[in-house]
Scaffold this motif. Sequence first.
Motif, mmCIF file in Angstrom:
data_model
loop_
_atom_site.group_PDB
_atom_site.id
_atom_site.type_symbol
_atom_site.label_atom_id
_atom_site.label_comp_id
_atom_site.label_asym_id
_atom_site.label_seq_id
_atom_site.Cartn_x
_atom_site.Cartn_y
_atom_site.Cartn_z
ATOM 1 N N LEU A 71 0.843 -1.207 0.000
ATOM 2 C CA LEU A 71 0.000 0.000 0.000
ATOM 3 C C LEU A 71 0.878 1.257 0.000
ATOM 4 O O LEU A 71 0.636 2.212 -0.745
ATOM 5 C CB LEU A 71 -0.918 -0.010 1.229
ATOM 6 C CG LEU A 71 -1.830 1.199 1.410
ATOM 7 C CD1 LEU A 71 -2.855 1.273 0.289
ATOM 8 C CD2 LEU A 71 -2.538 1.147 2.765
ATOM 9 N N THR A 118 2.381 1.906 -3.405
ATOM 10 C CA THR A 118 1.399 2.520 -4.305
ATOM 11 C C THR A 118 1.236 4.008 -3.999
ATOM 12 O O THR A 118 1.205 4.841 -4.912
ATOM 13 C CB THR A 118 0.036 1.796 -4.179
ATOM 14 O OG1 THR A 118 0.166 0.488 -4.725
ATOM 15 C CG2 THR A 118 -1.054 2.544 -4.920
ATOM 16 N N SER A 142 2.598 6.995 -6.526
ATOM 17 C CA SER A 142 1.578 7.907 -7.069
ATOM 18 C C SER A 142 1.927 9.359 -6.803
ATOM 19 O O SER A 142 1.889 10.202 -7.705
ATOM 20 C CB SER A 142 0.207 7.625 -6.440
ATOM 21 O OG SER A 142 -0.169 6.293 -6.629
ATOM 22 N N MET A 180 -3.209 7.000 -9.309
ATOM 23 C CA MET A 180 -3.198 5.969 -8.261
ATOM 24 C C MET A 180 -3.578 4.609 -8.842
ATOM 25 O O MET A 180 -3.057 3.580 -8.425
ATOM 26 C CB MET A 180 -4.156 6.365 -7.135
ATOM 27 C CG MET A 180 -3.593 7.498 -6.293
ATOM 28 S SD MET A 180 -4.572 7.858 -4.829
ATOM 29 C CE MET A 180 -6.007 8.601 -5.535
ATOM 30 N N LYS A 181 -4.474 4.611 -9.808
ATOM 31 C CA LYS A 181 -4.891 3.352 -10.424
ATOM 32 C C LYS A 181 -3.860 2.864 -11.443
ATOM 33 O O LYS A 181 -3.606 1.661 -11.567
ATOM 34 C CB LYS A 181 -6.265 3.529 -11.086
ATOM 35 C CG LYS A 181 -7.347 3.826 -10.046
ATOM 36 C CD LYS A 181 -8.677 4.159 -10.670
ATOM 37 C CE LYS A 181 -8.653 5.492 -11.376
ATOM 38 N NZ LYS A 181 -9.935 5.870 -11.970
ATOM 39 N N THR A 202 -0.703 3.153 -11.350
ATOM 40 C CA THR A 202 0.509 2.569 -10.742
ATOM 41 C C THR A 202 0.432 1.044 -10.764
ATOM 42 O O THR A 202 1.466 0.378 -10.686
ATOM 43 C CB THR A 202 0.684 3.010 -9.276
ATOM 44 O OG1 THR A 202 -0.527 2.743 -8.574
ATOM 45 C CG2 THR A 202 1.035 4.484 -9.166
ATOM 46 N N SER A 203 -0.783 0.479 -10.856
ATOM 47 C CA SER A 203 -0.916 -0.984 -10.854
ATOM 48 C C SER A 203 -0.170 -1.616 -12.028
ATOM 49 O O SER A 203 0.227 -2.778 -11.974
ATOM 50 C CB SER A 203 -2.391 -1.386 -10.858
ATOM 51 O OG SER A 203 -3.008 -0.887 -12.026
ATOM 52 N N TYR A 256 3.195 -3.422 -11.632
ATOM 53 C CA TYR A 256 3.252 -4.842 -11.268
ATOM 54 C C TYR A 256 3.974 -5.637 -12.359
ATOM 55 O O TYR A 256 4.714 -6.576 -12.081
ATOM 56 C CB TYR A 256 1.822 -5.354 -11.078
ATOM 57 C CG TYR A 256 1.594 -6.781 -11.502
ATOM 58 C CD1 TYR A 256 1.982 -7.844 -10.673
ATOM 59 C CD2 TYR A 256 0.988 -7.071 -12.724
ATOM 60 C CE1 TYR A 256 1.766 -9.156 -11.071
ATOM 61 C CE2 TYR A 256 0.782 -8.370 -13.124
ATOM 62 C CZ TYR A 256 1.174 -9.417 -12.295
ATOM 63 O OH TYR A 256 0.973 -10.705 -12.690
ATOM 64 N N GLU A 275 3.535 -3.707 -5.461
ATOM 65 C CA GLU A 275 2.579 -2.701 -4.999
ATOM 66 C C GLU A 275 1.231 -3.394 -4.764
ATOM 67 O O GLU A 275 1.152 -4.625 -4.766
ATOM 68 C CB GLU A 275 2.507 -1.513 -5.959
ATOM 69 C CG GLU A 275 2.501 -1.824 -7.440
ATOM 70 C CD GLU A 275 1.288 -2.585 -7.850
ATOM 71 O OE1 GLU A 275 1.422 -3.795 -8.138
ATOM 72 O OE2 GLU A 275 0.187 -1.998 -7.870
ATOM 73 N N LEU A 276 0.169 -2.617 -4.578
ATOM 74 C CA LEU A 276 -1.127 -3.179 -4.183
ATOM 75 C C LEU A 276 -1.581 -4.334 -5.079
ATOM 76 O O LEU A 276 -1.984 -5.391 -4.601
ATOM 77 C CB LEU A 276 -2.207 -2.082 -4.232
ATOM 78 C CG LEU A 276 -2.489 -1.319 -2.953
ATOM 79 C CD1 LEU A 276 -3.694 -0.399 -3.161
ATOM 80 C CD2 LEU A 276 -2.739 -2.265 -1.788
ATOM 81 N N TYR A 312 -8.211 0.174 -3.507
ATOM 82 C CA TYR A 312 -8.085 1.287 -4.464
ATOM 83 C C TYR A 312 -9.209 2.294 -4.248
ATOM 84 O O TYR A 312 -9.008 3.506 -4.314
ATOM 85 C CB TYR A 312 -8.105 0.772 -5.911
ATOM 86 C CG TYR A 312 -6.763 0.233 -6.377
ATOM 87 C CD1 TYR A 312 -5.681 1.093 -6.546
ATOM 88 C CD2 TYR A 312 -6.588 -1.125 -6.621
ATOM 89 C CE1 TYR A 312 -4.456 0.609 -6.964
ATOM 90 C CE2 TYR A 312 -5.364 -1.619 -7.047
ATOM 91 C CZ TYR A 312 -4.296 -0.746 -7.213
ATOM 92 O OH TYR A 312 -3.079 -1.228 -7.620
#
Lengths: 257, 253
Positions: A27, A30, A34, A171-172, A174-175, A178, A184-185, A209
Amino acid sequence: MHGLVAFDWHVIWLRVFHPNGVFARALWVTIYVSIISQVAGVALGLIAALMRMSQFPPFRWLSAIYVWIFRGTPVLVQLFFIYTAFNLPIINLGIWTIPSEALTAIVALSINEGAYMREIIRAGIDSIDKGQMEAAKSLGMSYGQAMRRIILPQAARVIIPPLGNEFNNMMKTTSLAYTIGLYELFADAEQGYSQTFLSEYFIAVAFWYLVLTTAWTFVQAWIERRLAASERADDLTFREQLIAAWNPVNAWARGAR
Amino acid sequence: MSANGNGHFVSLKGVSKRFDNLEVLHGIDLDVDEHSVVCLIGASGSGKSTLLRCINLLEQVDAGTIVVDGQTITDGKVDVNRLRQKIGIVFQAYNLFPHMTVLQNLTLAPRKARGASRADALDRARALLHRIGLEEKADEFPDRLSGGQQQRVAIARALAMEPKLMLLDEITSALDPQLIGEVLELVRELAESGMTMIVATHEMSFAREVANKVCFLDAGVIGEEGTPKEILSAPREERTREFLARVLEGGRL
């Protein structure tokens, strides 16, 4: 496949209410990726916007090429290019270590974000009457002083709302990191899934999220409320200004009215 | 007194300016003595604003020279920011900074451009607000002021830089008729205090009363110049007569 009956609520319960240390780290990754990417993206966007308005043609061309390339290609491609072409170092700040993958993600997302922010910042600057720049210059202020003291503070009101939406997106996005091995998350959820094949891990991560983006919605409302309040600060008493500034819920309610 | 400008505070020689295919100024010669007021009259689009904007380098001239205070400003070597600090300009649209209070509007440039101390800038700003009768508005934002008040603040903002020359660009054209008087009254006081001014205006009675010299601009050239009496009461040129007749119909003489 699980039907709804076989839905494993326990996994979701655990992931939401009993987050472990590994999750907390993911978390945190992430969040900081961000924030740093967005801040750097705004800085790059500002530089590119100023270059776009430069008297010196090569600056304008550079700015145009930058936006053309980074808005015109997938961020995933950009991420993989930077990941494979540059071996970025691990940043060790004593108590805080930024792994190489995180730095790669930050660099890629910042550069990509800068291209979008350039357009937003330019629109903000363009929205200010050109008489403002002329008035500042004719008082003997330099271009830099006029920008910093006169133009940008006024443009901020136009820039902040879309900037907030950009951060929500960031923020989204950043996934995606992976895929280059950043833990990350989303990576944390994927890891849980790969050990159990339970899709519930993705519901749980979606919840997290949502927590991030919802929290940001409140912060954004608070910031926009403050900007609006400063515009007509003399309509409010000092106490009302304090409430508007420090109580996001109150600010939210005022905005809704 | 310098050889430059032949002793005139402002001296224009053969100034031309074009925007794309439109020649806005064509070979303008104009001298302005220190402590005098020159009024520029003429129809909209005759080049009055452009002329003023060339004098503080908001526009670059295409040909000719402009000398201000013994300094040739059109040779590209002049420090533009320093020059503008001694030339105040007031615009038709006021252009006050809307995100700052009246007081901040008056103190920003003296502090940031000229390096005045906060205390000095505040003292001067308050003195100016007293002079224009708007002391009680010091902490208001511009949008809380009437047009006339805003324009008076804009004049004060220019004066806060202690300019040696003031350029007024149709400063009453955007105002409601009942607000024009208070602004012109302030300009009249400025003239009496000996401020050198070049004033583009449609207010003929004001020009008659305050100007030492009136210039009639017509399609980018000075069609006629002389004392207010000569130009406004007994114009020699047909074009001047036509222009004044049109203004008279508009009820502004």
